[in-house]
Design a protein around this motif. Structure first.
Motif, PDB file in Angstrom:
ATOM      1  N   GLN A 132      38.037  -3.429  17.550  1.00  0.00           N
ATOM      2  CA  GLN A 132      38.863  -2.951  18.655  1.00  0.00           C
ATOM      3  C   GLN A 132      38.917  -3.959  19.798  1.00  0.00           C
ATOM      4  O   GLN A 132      39.087  -5.144  19.581  1.00  0.00           O
ATOM      5  CB  GLN A 132      38.333  -1.592  19.146  1.00  0.00           C
ATOM      6  N   GLY A 133      38.707  -3.506  21.031  1.00  0.00           N
ATOM      7  CA  GLY A 133      38.746  -4.391  22.191  1.00  0.00           C
ATOM      8  C   GLY A 133      40.094  -5.075  22.323  1.00  0.00           C
ATOM      9  O   GLY A 133      41.146  -4.506  22.042  1.00  0.00           O
ATOM     10  N   SER A 134      40.055  -6.342  22.744  1.00  0.00           N
ATOM     11  CA  SER A 134      41.294  -7.089  22.985  1.00  0.00           C
ATOM     12  C   SER A 134      41.662  -7.984  21.816  1.00  0.00           C
ATOM     13  O   SER A 134      42.490  -8.874  21.964  1.00  0.00           O
ATOM     14  CB  SER A 134      41.135  -7.934  24.253  1.00  0.00           C
ATOM     15  N   ALA A 139      54.136  -6.042  15.669  1.00  0.00           N
ATOM     16  CA  ALA A 139      54.460  -5.689  17.049  1.00  0.00           C
ATOM     17  C   ALA A 139      55.796  -4.977  17.170  1.00  0.00           C
ATOM     18  O   ALA A 139      56.218  -4.649  18.277  1.00  0.00           O
ATOM     19  CB  ALA A 139      54.463  -6.943  17.920  1.00  0.00           C
ATOM     20  N   ASN A 140      56.443  -4.738  16.066  1.00  0.00           N
ATOM     21  CA  ASN A 140      57.738  -4.051  16.093  1.00  0.00           C
ATOM     22  C   ASN A 140      57.544  -2.621  16.575  1.00  0.00           C
ATOM     23  O   ASN A 140      56.724  -1.873  16.039  1.00  0.00           O
ATOM     24  CB  ASN A 140      58.353  -4.062  14.688  1.00  0.00           C
ATOM     25  N   ASN A 141      58.313  -2.235  17.587  1.00  0.00           N
ATOM     26  CA  ASN A 141      58.165  -0.894  18.153  1.00  0.00           C
ATOM     27  C   ASN A 141      58.742   0.188  17.254  1.00  0.00           C
ATOM     28  O   ASN A 141      58.453   1.370  17.432  1.00  0.00           O
ATOM     29  CB  ASN A 141      58.841  -0.825  19.533  1.00  0.00           C
ATOM     30  N   PRO A 180      47.875  -7.247  19.438  1.00  0.00           N
ATOM     31  CA  PRO A 180      46.637  -6.490  19.649  1.00  0.00           C
ATOM     32  C   PRO A 180      46.442  -5.395  18.598  1.00  0.00           C
ATOM     33  O   PRO A 180      47.405  -4.833  18.076  1.00  0.00           O
ATOM     34  CB  PRO A 180      46.816  -5.900  21.048  1.00  0.00           C
ATOM     35  N   ILE A 181      45.187  -5.114  18.299  1.00  0.00           N
ATOM     36  CA  ILE A 181      44.873  -4.107  17.280  1.00  0.00           C
ATOM     37  C   ILE A 181      45.477  -2.760  17.634  1.00  0.00           C
ATOM     38  O   ILE A 181      45.992  -2.040  16.763  1.00  0.00           O
ATOM     39  CB  ILE A 181      43.341  -3.980  17.118  1.00  0.00           C
ATOM     40  N   SER A 182      45.428  -2.411  18.903  1.00  0.00           N
ATOM     41  CA  SER A 182      45.953  -1.106  19.320  1.00  0.00           C
ATOM     42  C   SER A 182      47.426  -0.948  18.969  1.00  0.00           C
ATOM     43  O   SER A 182      47.875   0.151  18.627  1.00  0.00           O
ATOM     44  CB  SER A 182      45.744  -0.923  20.828  1.00  0.00           C
ATOM     45  N   SER A 183      48.175  -2.052  19.040  1.00  0.00           N
ATOM     46  CA  SER A 183      49.603  -1.988  18.698  1.00  0.00           C
ATOM     47  C   SER A 183      49.830  -2.058  17.193  1.00  0.00           C
ATOM     48  O   SER A 183      50.808  -1.511  16.684  1.00  0.00           O
ATOM     49  CB  SER A 183      50.353  -3.133  19.380  1.00  0.00           C
ATOM     50  N   HIS A 232      51.188   0.658  12.510  1.00  0.00           N
ATOM     51  CA  HIS A 232      51.960   0.164  11.373  1.00  0.00           C
ATOM     52  C   HIS A 232      51.072  -0.132  10.167  1.00  0.00           C
ATOM     53  O   HIS A 232      51.521  -0.002   9.022  1.00  0.00           O
ATOM     54  CB  HIS A 232      52.718  -1.110  11.757  1.00  0.00           C
ATOM     55  N   LEU A 233      49.841  -0.531  10.412  1.00  0.00           N
ATOM     56  CA  LEU A 233      48.976  -0.916   9.304  1.00  0.00           C
ATOM     57  C   LEU A 233      48.724   0.228   8.336  1.00  0.00           C
ATOM     58  O   LEU A 233      48.645   0.026   7.122  1.00  0.00           O
ATOM     59  CB  LEU A 233      47.638  -1.440   9.836  1.00  0.00           C
ATOM     60  N   THR A 234      48.582   1.434   8.861  1.00  0.00           N
ATOM     61  CA  THR A 234      48.351   2.578   7.977  1.00  0.00           C
ATOM     62  C   THR A 234      49.510   2.753   7.007  1.00  0.00           C
ATOM     63  O   THR A 234      49.317   2.958   5.804  1.00  0.00           O
ATOM     64  CB  THR A 234      48.154   3.851   8.806  1.00  0.00           C
ATOM     65  N   THR A 235      50.729   2.632   7.508  1.00  0.00           N
ATOM     66  CA  THR A 235      51.912   2.757   6.643  1.00  0.00           C
ATOM     67  C   THR A 235      52.003   1.593   5.667  1.00  0.00           C
ATOM     68  O   THR A 235      52.297   1.776   4.477  1.00  0.00           O
ATOM     69  CB  THR A 235      53.183   2.812   7.508  1.00  0.00           C
TER      70      THR A 235
END
Length: 767
Positions: free
Chosen positions: A207-209, A227-229, A261-264, A268-271
């Motif tokens: 996590q983190g930055s 990073a695609n919204n 960033p991981i938070s963003s 998408h990674l799960t999909t």
């Protein structure tokens, strides 16, 4: 007074000498040690939820923290011919970055000599009255800098800390770490599901930055825009050629779309991982052999490095402290060798014998990619899963110089998850550069380790290293090229490692200076030999030569000749045998264990497994390397662990054994000890303790007597059951508690093999 350090001498003298034995007295030999040493195990605490029962207390004082440099002898011979006549190598083992107990930390730049460039050290003896200090290497007189009360160091190891450009140091929470995951698209569905699950779990730990990138590769590279919204999408790049600046520019210009960033990225990674699992399940229905599927690993790594470099430049161009980039790491996951595009090993794997010119081309390519990664502050780690061919000797060039790792793993289990998480969380020390300076008349003849040579203007030998982690050891050999001064004369050695602590934002200069006396007395030199370090120098040199033997026909007879020459030169004839002095008596056993194990032995293993073991040994620090040669074998008792020699006679049905071979730990439970659950828990707790301080984390195998897996332990122990009864009692006194009938039953249960016991082997040297 002189400074000399030995590696874990207390442990090695307590253990290895206890294992040493010669043949029975009736054969004209002598006893060189007992066999009942004390217990030895780590003293780190184990969390209560992981260890329901703590291990028994240790009744032997553990050695102090490891040293940065350990020498093969505490004296330097005046002439090179003296060392050659003994057959004992002159050298040292250097492990930079290791945690040293007595180390001065100084917050300014080191002070160099104006003449030769050597740094001031504990032997410089500054004269506060005249304000001068003398260089011990060139004897030049230098002025003492003003306002430096800590100039005179009291330790042989000193660390100098200098803030990097940009001001004061920062904490790790203020920086950003970049990771790029490259996944082989040829994993079967279940394995892809396990891998993706572990990656998602690891990202939740980091996590983190931190920022991450994600791509898959087969005959092309799929770059996912994390990073695609809106929807996750992938750009497909051909993998048959190396990317050029022009071809990669459309992607590097928007690098932060791929590395974010991981938070963003998590949404998408799960999909993406679900789609990967489904697609790989469909691919594997075609039943195409794994080795026949395309893998453009080389071009995928090149593209990942380009994206990480652009991302780092874009993030660092910001003005806020949160944009400080700590470094980057490419994590590759594959289940077979590269077979497509640049770096394809298809031709090499398909040939039984490969021309050296062809093999050198692969090595040059991967070494070039690795060097690029090092210059870009990036490390590359490859996880090779399964039992396919990977081309380890060639792929190793991809990770060596940039501080990465190449790990062979059986499956994506908890051990794999721990190793991956450790790689993503431990602090990085990058841009390593080290040099070795010796007194006049001494020069470095060979260095074995993951570093590249660099030219030096100050009579020092310099190398570049990708990272400094305290777990990588460099083997240094020296030679006497002149005649050294004796009496008041001393030989000086200075090891200087400079690296960037990207977590604390410091430029660290670690300087270790040692002084050893010079002697012309042959017996005095032999008495100063540290047998453990000398054995490691011999074995590492032999393993290095074996690894460079492209015909893969290295014979262990070469190490036999080495041992025979040393015993002739330094030993005393007793009957038909030559026996070494007491302080060198454990050397034959060390060399015997090395020649019969996976490093040099004639074992039925693939070249990938053999080369992986050899690389790990060559880079292992002294304590770990010794354990890879002579494993720890402990007998679990209710209140303690008892050290045993690594012989198969220990496999008695009433015993519970703990066997530590550095990267593998085995707990063996005898048929009559199955009900002793407290001993089982103590062994498991000890395994957790030792695993907590190692990388890679060792796998733990629990076996019971009589099952097929028990052969794993038996094959790694000396077959002393083949010795005569008198020899067995001499080497393994614990047998004295058994009745003759019980001893006969114990010996009879071992199958017949061609392996020699140590007694048989030692006699064969002089037959």
């Amino acid at each position: 007074m002189y400074v000399f350090t030995t590696v874990q001498s207390q442990m090695s003298n307590a253990n290895i000498n206890n294992f040493s034995k010669c043949t029975c007295p009736t054969e004209g030999s002598v006893d060189v040690g007992g066999v009942n040493g004390g217990c030895v195990y780590a003293d780190d605490a184990v969390p209560s939820d992981m260890a329901p029962a703590p291990p028994p207390p240790c009744d032997v004082e553990l050695p102090s923290a490891p040293n940065t440099v350990v020498f093969g002898a505490s004296q330097i011979p005046k002439y090179m011919d003296m060392a050659k006549s003994c057959g004992v190598p002159i050298g040292m083992l250097y492990t930079p970055g290791v945690s040293v107990k007595c180390c001065n930390v100084i917050n300014h730049a080191p002070i160099p000599c104006a003449s030769c460039g050597a740094f001031a050290n504990t032997f410089s003896e500054p004269d506060q009255t005249s304000g001068q200090w003398n260089c011990v290497f060139c004897r030049y007189t230098n002025p003492v800098p003003r306002a430096m009360p800590d100039f005179h160091q009291t330790s042989s190891t000193v660390k100098y800390l200098q803030p990097l450009s940009g001001g004061a140091s920062c904490s790790s929470s203020e920086g950003t770490m970049l990771f790029f995951f490259l996944i082989d698209a040829n994993f079967p569905g279940p394995e892809m599901e396990e891998l993706c699950g572990h990656i998602l779990r690891a990202l939740s730990v980091v996590q983190g930055s931190a920022c991450i990138g994600f791509a898959t590769f087969d005959n092309a590279i799929s770059l996912y825009q994390l990073a695609n919204n809106k929807l996750a999408s992938a750009d497909v790049v051909p993998g048959n050629v190396s990317p050029t600046l022009a071809s990669i520019k459309p992607y590097t210009s928007k690098a932060l779309q791929y590395v974010c960033p991981i938070s963003s990225a998590l949404r998408h990674l799960t999909t993406i991982t679900k789609c990967l699992i489904h697609s790989t399940s469909q691919i594997n229905k075609n039943r195409v052999p794994l080795a026949s599927r395309p893998r453009c690993l080389g071009s995928a790594v090149e593209i990942a490095l380009a994206l990480l470099t652009s991302s780092q430049e874009m993030l660092s161009s910001g003005t806020t402290p949160t944009n400080f980039v700590l470094g980057s790491h490419v994590l590759v996951f594959t289940n077979s060798y590269p077979s497509w595009g640049p770096g394809s090993l298809a031709d090499l794997v398909s040939r039984p014998k490969v021309p050296q010119k062809l093999r050198q081309g692969y090595l040059d390519y991967y070494n070039n990619v690795a060097t690029i990664a090092m210059h870009r502050n990036a490390a590359i780690t490859c996880f090779c899963q399964g039992f396919q061919v990977f081309g380890i000797p060639e792929l190793q060039s991809l990770v060596t110089v940039n501080g990465g790792h190449l790990l062979l793993i059986r499956q994506f289990d908890s051990t794999f998850f721990t190793n991956m998480t450790l790689l993503m969380t431990y602090g990085l020390h990058q841009k390593g550069q080290f040099s070795i300076k010796c007194s006049d008349g001494i020069q470095v003849s060979r260095m074995i380790g993951p570093a590249s040579v660099q030219d030096s203007p100050n009579r020092a030998t310099q190398w570049n290293s990708g990272s400094v982690n305290g777990r990588t050891c460099y083997t240094i050999f020296i030679e006497i090229v002149g005649m050294l001064e004796e009496g008041e004369g001393n030989a000086y050695f200075q090891f200087v490692m400079q690296y960037t602590d990207v977590v604390k934002h410091f430029l660290v200069t670690e300087i270790c200076t040692y002084r050893l006396p010079v002697t012309s007395n042959r017996n005095s030199f032999l008495r100063s030999v540290d047998v453990d370090t000398a054995a490691l120098l011999l074995i590492k040199k032999t393993v290095f030569k074996a690894r460079r033997n492209t015909e893969n026909d290295f014979s262990p007879n070469k190490i036999d000749n080495t041992l025979r020459n040393i015993t002739y030169a330094c030993g005393e004839k007793r009957g038909a045998l030559f026996l070494l002095p007491d302080h060198l008596s454990s050397l034959p056993l060390l060399l015997f264990m090395a020649r019969r194990g996976p490093l040099l032995g004639q074992v039925l293993q693939h070249r990938d497994d053999i080369d992986s073991a050899r690389i790990a040994f060559l880079q292992a620090p002294p304590e770990s390397a010794l354990r890879m040669i002579i494993p720890d074998l402990l007998l679990a008792k209710e209140d303690r662990f008892e050290q045993l020699p690594p012989e198969d006679l220990a496999m008695q049905s009433g015993n519970v054994l703990f066997f530590d071979h550095e990267f593998d730990i085995c707990i063996w439970i005898g048929a009559e000890a199955a009900q002793h659950e407290s001993l089982h828990r103590s062994c498991m707790s000890l395994a957790l303790q030792r695993s907590a301080t190692r990388f890679p984390v060792p796998s733990v195998l629990v076996v019971k007597e009589g099952v097929s897996d028990a052969r794993w332990l038996w094959s790694r122990l000396i077959p002393s059951h083949k010795d005569t009864e008198q020899e067995q009692l001499w080497s393994f006194p614990g047998l004295r508690s058994l009745l003759p009938k019980e001893r006969a039953v114990l010996v009879a249960k071992f199958p017949r093999t061609d392996d020699l016991s140590f007694s048989q082997y030692y006699r064969s040297l002089f037959a």
